[in-house]
Design a protein around this motif. Structure first.
Motif, PDB file in Angstrom:
ATOM      1  N   THR A  58       0.872  -1.164   0.000  1.00  9.01           N
ATOM      2  CA  THR A  58       0.000   0.000   0.000  1.00  9.01           C
ATOM      3  C   THR A  58       0.911   1.216   0.000  1.00  9.01           C
ATOM      4  O   THR A  58       1.833   1.301   0.820  1.00  9.01           O
ATOM      5  CB  THR A  58      -0.916   0.012   1.238  1.00  9.01           C
ATOM      6  OG1 THR A  58      -1.676  -1.188   1.257  1.00  9.01           O
ATOM      7  CG2 THR A  58      -1.856   1.201   1.217  1.00  9.01           C
ATOM      8  N   VAL A  59       0.661   2.137  -0.919  1.00  9.06           N
ATOM      9  CA  VAL A  59       1.585   3.254  -1.125  1.00  9.06           C
ATOM     10  C   VAL A  59       0.845   4.577  -1.188  1.00  9.06           C
ATOM     11  O   VAL A  59      -0.380   4.615  -1.332  1.00  9.06           O
ATOM     12  CB  VAL A  59       2.388   3.065  -2.428  1.00  9.06           C
ATOM     13  CG1 VAL A  59       3.255   1.827  -2.357  1.00  9.06           C
ATOM     14  CG2 VAL A  59       1.478   3.017  -3.637  1.00  9.06           C
ATOM     15  N   ILE A  60       1.614   5.649  -1.090  1.00  9.32           N
ATOM     16  CA  ILE A  60       1.089   6.983  -1.370  1.00  9.32           C
ATOM     17  C   ILE A  60       1.607   7.373  -2.743  1.00  9.32           C
ATOM     18  O   ILE A  60       2.812   7.293  -3.010  1.00  9.32           O
ATOM     19  CB  ILE A  60       1.528   8.006  -0.310  1.00  9.32           C
ATOM     20  CG1 ILE A  60       0.881   7.663   1.028  1.00  9.32           C
ATOM     21  CG2 ILE A  60       1.161   9.425  -0.746  1.00  9.32           C
ATOM     22  CD1 ILE A  60       1.238   8.601   2.156  1.00  9.32           C
ATOM     23  N   VAL A  61       0.682   7.758  -3.605  1.00  7.73           N
ATOM     24  CA  VAL A  61       1.028   8.171  -4.962  1.00  7.73           C
ATOM     25  C   VAL A  61       0.747   9.656  -5.094  1.00  7.73           C
ATOM     26  O   VAL A  61      -0.245  10.166  -4.569  1.00  7.73           O
ATOM     27  CB  VAL A  61       0.271   7.338  -6.022  1.00  7.73           C
ATOM     28  CG1 VAL A  61      -1.221   7.519  -5.911  1.00  7.73           C
ATOM     29  CG2 VAL A  61       0.723   7.674  -7.417  1.00  7.73           C
ATOM     30  N   LYS A  62       1.671  10.349  -5.732  1.00 10.95           N
ATOM     31  CA  LYS A  62       1.535  11.787  -5.937  1.00 10.95           C
ATOM     32  C   LYS A  62       1.315  12.021  -7.428  1.00 10.95           C
ATOM     33  O   LYS A  62       2.039  11.484  -8.260  1.00 10.95           O
ATOM     34  CB  LYS A  62       2.803  12.495  -5.470  1.00 10.95           C
ATOM     35  CG  LYS A  62       2.813  13.979  -5.642  1.00 10.95           C
ATOM     36  CD  LYS A  62       4.124  14.525  -5.113  1.00 10.95           C
ATOM     37  CE  LYS A  62       4.491  15.765  -5.875  1.00 10.95           C
ATOM     38  NZ  LYS A  62       5.830  16.247  -5.561  1.00 10.95           N
ATOM     39  N   ALA A  63       0.310  12.803  -7.758  1.00  8.73           N
ATOM     40  CA  ALA A  63       0.009  13.111  -9.153  1.00  8.73           C
ATOM     41  C   ALA A  63       0.351  14.554  -9.430  1.00  8.73           C
ATOM     42  O   ALA A  63       0.087  15.448  -8.616  1.00  8.73           O
ATOM     43  CB  ALA A  63      -1.461  12.862  -9.454  1.00  8.73           C
ATOM     44  N   GLU A  64       0.957  14.761 -10.595  1.00  4.80           N
ATOM     45  CA  GLU A  64       1.254  16.116 -11.026  1.00  4.80           C
ATOM     46  C   GLU A  64      -0.035  16.801 -11.432  1.00  4.80           C
ATOM     47  O   GLU A  64      -1.079  16.185 -11.559  1.00  4.80           O
ATOM     48  CB  GLU A  64       2.211  16.091 -12.219  1.00  4.80           C
ATOM     49  CG  GLU A  64       3.563  15.530 -11.893  1.00  4.80           C
ATOM     50  CD  GLU A  64       4.467  15.474 -13.112  1.00  4.80           C
ATOM     51  OE1 GLU A  64       4.027  15.856 -14.209  1.00  4.80           O
ATOM     52  OE2 GLU A  64       5.605  15.037 -12.960  1.00  4.80           O
ATOM     53  N   LYS A  65       0.093  18.063 -11.714  1.00  6.06           N
ATOM     54  CA  LYS A  65      -1.031  18.846 -12.209  1.00  6.06           C
ATOM     55  C   LYS A  65      -1.599  18.190 -13.467  1.00  6.06           C
ATOM     56  O   LYS A  65      -0.871  17.625 -14.278  1.00  6.06           O
ATOM     57  CB  LYS A  65      -0.535  20.260 -12.528  1.00  6.06           C
ATOM     58  CG  LYS A  65      -1.586  21.209 -12.963  1.00  6.06           C
ATOM     59  CD  LYS A  65      -0.957  22.573 -13.203  1.00  6.06           C
ATOM     60  CE  LYS A  65      -1.927  23.465 -13.927  1.00  6.06           C
ATOM     61  NZ  LYS A  65      -1.308  24.728 -14.303  1.00  6.06           N
ATOM     62  N   ASP A  66      -2.889  18.254 -13.624  1.00  2.00           N
ATOM     63  CA  ASP A  66      -3.563  17.646 -14.775  1.00  2.00           C
ATOM     64  C   ASP A  66      -3.216  18.419 -16.046  1.00  2.00           C
ATOM     65  O   ASP A  66      -3.510  19.595 -16.160  1.00  2.00           O
ATOM     66  CB  ASP A  66      -5.079  17.657 -14.530  1.00  2.00           C
ATOM     67  CG  ASP A  66      -5.833  16.856 -15.569  1.00  2.00           C
ATOM     68  OD1 ASP A  66      -5.192  16.124 -16.339  1.00  2.00           O
ATOM     69  OD2 ASP A  66      -7.063  16.967 -15.595  1.00  2.00           O
ATOM     70  N   HIS A  67      -2.570  17.749 -16.983  1.00  2.00           N
ATOM     71  CA  HIS A  67      -2.118  18.382 -18.218  1.00  2.00           C
ATOM     72  C   HIS A  67      -2.944  17.949 -19.426  1.00  2.00           C
ATOM     73  O   HIS A  67      -2.468  18.017 -20.548  1.00  2.00           O
ATOM     74  CB  HIS A  67      -0.645  18.039 -18.476  1.00  2.00           C
ATOM     75  CG  HIS A  67       0.282  18.574 -17.433  1.00  2.00           C
ATOM     76  ND1 HIS A  67       0.528  19.913 -17.283  1.00  2.00           N
ATOM     77  CD2 HIS A  67       1.005  17.951 -16.482  1.00  2.00           C
ATOM     78  CE1 HIS A  67       1.382  20.090 -16.293  1.00  2.00           C
ATOM     79  NE2 HIS A  67       1.682  18.922 -15.789  1.00  2.00           N
ATOM     80  N   ARG A  68      -4.181  17.509 -19.210  1.00  2.00           N
ATOM     81  CA  ARG A  68      -4.970  17.014 -20.336  1.00  2.00           C
ATOM     82  C   ARG A  68      -5.281  18.088 -21.369  1.00  2.00           C
ATOM     83  O   ARG A  68      -5.269  17.820 -22.567  1.00  2.00           O
ATOM     84  CB  ARG A  68      -6.270  16.373 -19.842  1.00  2.00           C
ATOM     85  CG  ARG A  68      -6.031  14.987 -19.275  1.00  2.00           C
ATOM     86  CD  ARG A  68      -7.311  14.348 -18.892  1.00  2.00           C
ATOM     87  NE  ARG A  68      -7.808  15.018 -17.703  1.00  2.00           N
ATOM     88  CZ  ARG A  68      -8.917  14.696 -17.085  1.00  2.00           C
ATOM     89  NH1 ARG A  68      -9.657  13.733 -17.532  1.00  2.00           N
ATOM     90  NH2 ARG A  68      -9.290  15.346 -16.013  1.00  2.00           N
ATOM     91  N   ALA A  69      -5.526  19.315 -20.953  1.00  2.00           N
ATOM     92  CA  ALA A  69      -5.835  20.370 -21.912  1.00  2.00           C
ATOM     93  C   ALA A  69      -4.612  20.664 -22.787  1.00  2.00           C
ATOM     94  O   ALA A  69      -4.730  20.788 -24.013  1.00  2.00           O
ATOM     95  CB  ALA A  69      -6.280  21.635 -21.188  1.00  2.00           C
TER      96      ALA A  69
END
Length: 147
Positions: A55-66
């Motif tokens: 079980t881990v902590i995952v960090k997501a960058e800012k959403d760059h979909r646009a």
């Protein structure tokens, strides 16, 4: 965004994670939960060296979909436009303009796909495993036997 996740499998520096949907997930959209689904599988850069079952902590960058959508559409259209200009002005032919337009369009999509694959390998799809919370049961047994 930081979220807890379970590691399903690892391959080199990439971990496949399963994230459970929480009420806060509706406004975020980074994990791209599908309609009616309560969990999602994502790939992340495994800098914490987690193993399957952790079980881990995952960090997501800012959403760059646009920005990504902009690149996916602009690069092929830009190369198609360049193909038209070269065909029309340099070769003075409508046929060459049409052929180079199509070739530029296809080349643009090929370049976008290659860039996407290279970015996915090097950055782990915009997510990173930053901390291991709980290790697998096998590791806990091994550690218990050693002491």
């Amino acid at each position: 965004m930081k979220e807890t996740a379970n590691v399903i499998k690892t391959t080199g520096k990439i971990a496949v994670l399963e994230i459970l949907k929480r009420p806060e997930c509706d406004g975020c959209g980074i994990c791209a939960f599908r309609e009616g689904k309560s969990k999602v599988k994502v790939k992340a850069l495994n800098t914490a060296c987690a193993k399957a079952g952790d079980t881990v902590i995952v960090k997501a960058e800012k959403d760059h979909r646009a920005f990504a959508s902009f690149i996916v559409y602009i690069v092929p259209v830009l190369l198609a436009g360049i193909g038209v200009l070269i065909g029309w002005f340099a070769l003075a032919s409508e046929l060459w303009a049409a052929m180079l337009c199509l070739a530029g369009f296809i080349l643009g999509f090929v370049l976008v796909v290659i860039a996407d694959r290279l970015a996915a390998k090097s950055r782990g799809f915009g997510m990173e495993v930053v901390e291991i919370i709980n290790t697998t049961k096998e590791e806990e047994k091994e550690n218990g036997e050693r002491t």
